[in-house]
Design an enzyme around this catalytic site. Structure first.
Site, PDB file in Angstrom:
ATOM      1  N   ARG A  21     -71.313  31.606  11.733  1.00  0.00           N
ATOM      2  CA  ARG A  21     -70.299  30.607  11.438  1.00  0.00           C
ATOM      3  C   ARG A  21     -68.942  31.253  11.173  1.00  0.00           C
ATOM      4  NH1 ARG A  21     -72.878  27.596   7.999  1.00  0.00           N
ATOM      5  NH2 ARG A  21     -73.385  25.959   9.479  1.00  0.00           N
ATOM      6  N   ALA A  22     -68.935  32.438  10.561  1.00  0.00           N
ATOM      7  CA  ALA A  22     -67.671  33.107  10.270  1.00  0.00           C
ATOM      8  C   ALA A  22     -66.902  33.422  11.548  1.00  0.00           C
ATOM      9  CB  ALA A  22     -67.924  34.386   9.478  1.00  0.00           C
TER      10      ALA A  22
END
Length: 702
Positions: free
Chosen positions: A275-276
């Site tokens: 997700r980062a």
């Protein structure tokens, strides 16, 4: 309706304003978490953002804000025709910390659903926030069941409401913005990861900037409409820039070099999951659009990392958020920027928080909350730094009053570092509580397994279908039933009673006397307490810390939800002196008595960390061991659940900690037995806290 404070009048807080504007440009970034001390314009900036968002096209009369061009096929108010749409301002919906589940997701009229078969649905805050902003102030204090609902809605872009076979679904895509004070506790990792960006804010210590905060605050309070009018031009400029950046966003090119920089940065800082990387890519793209460019550059990736990664690299609640900027630059320098292709020269960027008509220096958050840092390069009248003044002379050692050895409790030894924390066995409070939702002890809660039914007290939230049918069945003939449908009246409805878990008040009473330091056990003791603090964080407990040494006990940390504050106090804990064990227990009794008045539903768990020695009566006078026994029995008589962590070591053991545990009516466990993977036995619950105490009292009296 009161006039909101203008977004552009919040001077300073550059990172905060930038993070909010990037989400206005690209809602796919995923929202903002604002962390900082009280009074730093967090709420002011967030509430002012909605005025800068473009208007939303909606289907007239739709309670779920469907877009006319692409209405939700599953909308409860649908199907929608092809008529002309309308427009309204983007909403900023505020979720109160104490909101109910039905207020968040909406409520079904259970009586009409059963009796008439009608899905009568009243939308909640998630429906109101669709295509707008959902703002949660003090998000770290939000109840677990509401956090679960937010996580589901944020992940799926929809809200599902289900009540015993009756189901409603509607779209719920919103910009999630939360503010919090870290002193009051941290967020669950799952919710923390759902925020795209995070910003740390702090108040300025510059007198000139603080003066401007007061000046603008007073000007706004005296004439809110006039103050807002003076900033209307700047508001219009930023609003137009947001619209232009949104239009440019689809044209922004995210090249291979930028993607390599993003991937290398996330890998270099060892963030979990992917997700980062996705959030950084979206943020860098939004930064390029905000700057008027169609190519993502290295400075965009760098800024995106500073906003998207600090809260994702934390491994436990005791890690300070932030990034090593030198390491970040080293990673990015491995990948030189691509040459921009046919890139027009960007226009000078206006500052999102320009200087106001007052012409004063920038403040550190000129909103009702105050606080902030000065802006950078706004092209207006800058504040002059205050004249330097010499530091006051440090007081001489002779001038400062020195405590006597008796007052200090004997020679004090320097604080030692704690051993690495480990996973502990679970300790719980006996019985069935009704405290705040958590993950430690059994309790009656709004969520969990169904254990029975009762008449609803107030609004019905969890229908017990079988009990409702059982209550209505005997009255069908009298009510004139003439068909297959069941005639249900309001008096027939039954509320399901559920059992889940609650959070407790875990009060640590830690022996910091010389006997603990002499055997070099304090590092292991601190490691054990740190492990229990980590466990308390994961189980949503409040924690407090009492220490005793020398001649008295001290409340080192009043009960709080901030376990990292407790860890910081523990790290600095000195040792030395005699052992006033009775004073420590009586101090714990006093703390628990006060907390019982403040929060009577939260049950306590007392964790005493000691070797059981009692060598000082302190200011109480008398025999130390007799005082300790009486103090322990006082706590046991009041039903306080306790556990003693036995720190005694060596081949010869006196068993004093075991005797203390018997007086407290709870179990004793060694440091090794506290580990979850230890072979040593440990009583999981403290269920014998009351019964054991009563039996010991009876036996000793006999």
């Amino acid at each position: 309706m009161s006039t909101p404070y203008p977004f552009t009048a919040v001077v300073g807080q550059t990172d905060l304003r930038l993070a909010l504007l990037l989400n206005a440009v690209s809602p796919a970034v995923g929202g903002v978490l604002v962390r900082g001390e009280k009074g730093t314009a967090k709420s002011t900036a967030v509430r002012a953002l909605s005025a800068l968002l473009p208007q939303v096209d909606v289907v007239p009369g739709c309670r779920f804000s469907c877009a006319p061009a692409a209405p939700d096929p599953g909308c409860p108010d649908g199907p929608h025709g092809s008529g002309p749409g309308g427009a309204r301002a983007a909403r900023m919906v505020e979720l109160p910390v104490g909101a109910s589940e039905d207020r968040l997701v909406g409520a079904l009229d259970i009586e009409r659903a059963l009796a008439e078969g009608v899905k009568a649905f009243e939308p909640g805050l998630l429906a109101d926030a669709h295509r707008g902003i959902l703002y949660v102030d003090e998000v770290n204090l939000l109840h677990d069941h509401l956090i679960d609902l937010l996580l589901d809605a944020a992940a799926m872009g929809a809200s599902y409401v289900e009540r015993e076979g009756v189901s409603v679904r509607h779209a719920a895509r919103f910009l999630l913005v939360g503010t919090m004070n870290p002193e009051e506790g941290e967020l669950r990792p799952q919710l923390l990861d759902r925020f795209g960006l995070t910003v740390e804010v702090a108040a300025s210590r510059e007198p000139a900037q603080r003066v401007e905060v007061v000046r603008r605050r007073l000007a706004y309070e005296d004439d809110p409409a006039g103050f807002a009018a003076r900033w209307s031009g700047d508001e219009s400029e930023v609003r137009a820039r947001v619209v232009a950046a949104r239009a440019l966003l689809p044209q922004v090119r995210l090249g291979d070099t930028a993607l390599l920089q993003i991937a290398a940065t996330c890998a270099g800082f060892e963030v979990d999951g992917m997700r980062a990387d996705i959030v950084m890519a979206r943020t860098a793209t939004a930064l390029a659009a905000w700057a008027g460019r169609t190519t993502v550059l290295k400075e965009d990736v760098r800024q995106a990392a500073l906003l998207a990664l600090p809260h994702r690299r934390r491994r436990n609640p005791f890690d300070a958020p932030g990034l090593d900027e030198d390491k970040l630059d080293e990673i990015l320098d491995r990948f030189p920027d691509e040459d921009p292709q046919d890139e027009p020269d960007p226009e000078p960027e206006p500052d999102p928080g320009p200087e106001g008509p007052e012409g004063g220096p920038d403040d550190d958050g000129g909103g009702p909350d105050g606080g902030g840092v000065p802006p950078q390069g706004d092209g207006r009248q800058d504040a002059q730094p205050p004249a330097e003044t010499p530091d006051p002379p440090a007081p001489s050692p002779e001038a400062a009053p020195q405590p006597s050895a008796q007052e200090a409790g004997g020679p004090e030894q320097a604080a030692v570092r704690a051993d690495e924390p480990f996973r502990t066995r679970m300790l719980s409070v006996p019985g069935l509580g009704e405290g705040a939702a958590g993950r430690r002890s059994r309790a009656r809660t709004a969520h969990g397994r169904t254990t029975g039914a009762q008449r609803p007290r107030g609004q019905l939230t969890k229908l017990h279908l079988a009990a409702t049918v059982h209550a209505a069945a005997p009255h069908q003939k009298a009510r004139g039933r003439a068909g297959r449908g069941l005639v249900v009246r309001k008096d027939d409805l039954r509320q399901a009673t559920r059992e889940g878990r609650e959070g407790n008040l875990v009060l640590f009473v830690v022996d910091a006397s010389g006997s603990m330091a002499a055997r070099q056990r304090m590092s292991a003791v601190k490691g054990a307490v740190l492990s229990l603090l980590l466990d308390a964080y994961q189980r949503r407990d409040k924690v407090g810390l009492v220490t005793f040494r020398g001649a008295a006990a001290e409340l080192a940390l009043p009960p709080t939800s901030s376990v990292d504050a407790a860890a910081a106090r523990l790290e600095k804990l000195p040792t030395g002196g005699r052992t006033p064990l009775a004073s420590g227990l009586l101090k714990a009794h006093e703390v628990l008595r006060i907390e019982r008045l403040r929060d009577p539903s939260r049950r306590p768990l007392l964790v005493v960390v000691t070797d059981g020695r009692a060598t000082s009566a302190g200011a109480l006078g008398g025999d130390p061991r007799e005082l300790t026994t009486r103090s322990a029995r006082l706590l046991a008589a009041e039903g306080v659940a306790s556990v003693v962590v036995d720190c005694e070591s060596g081949p010869v053991r006196l068993g004093l900690a075991g005797a203390l545990a018997a007086d407290l009516g709870g179990p004793a466990v060694t440091l090794d037995g506290l580990r979850a993977d230890s072979l040593a036995g440990l009583v999981k619950d403290v269920r014998t806290a009351v019964t054991t105490s009563a039996s010991h009292t009876t036996r000793r009296a006999a």
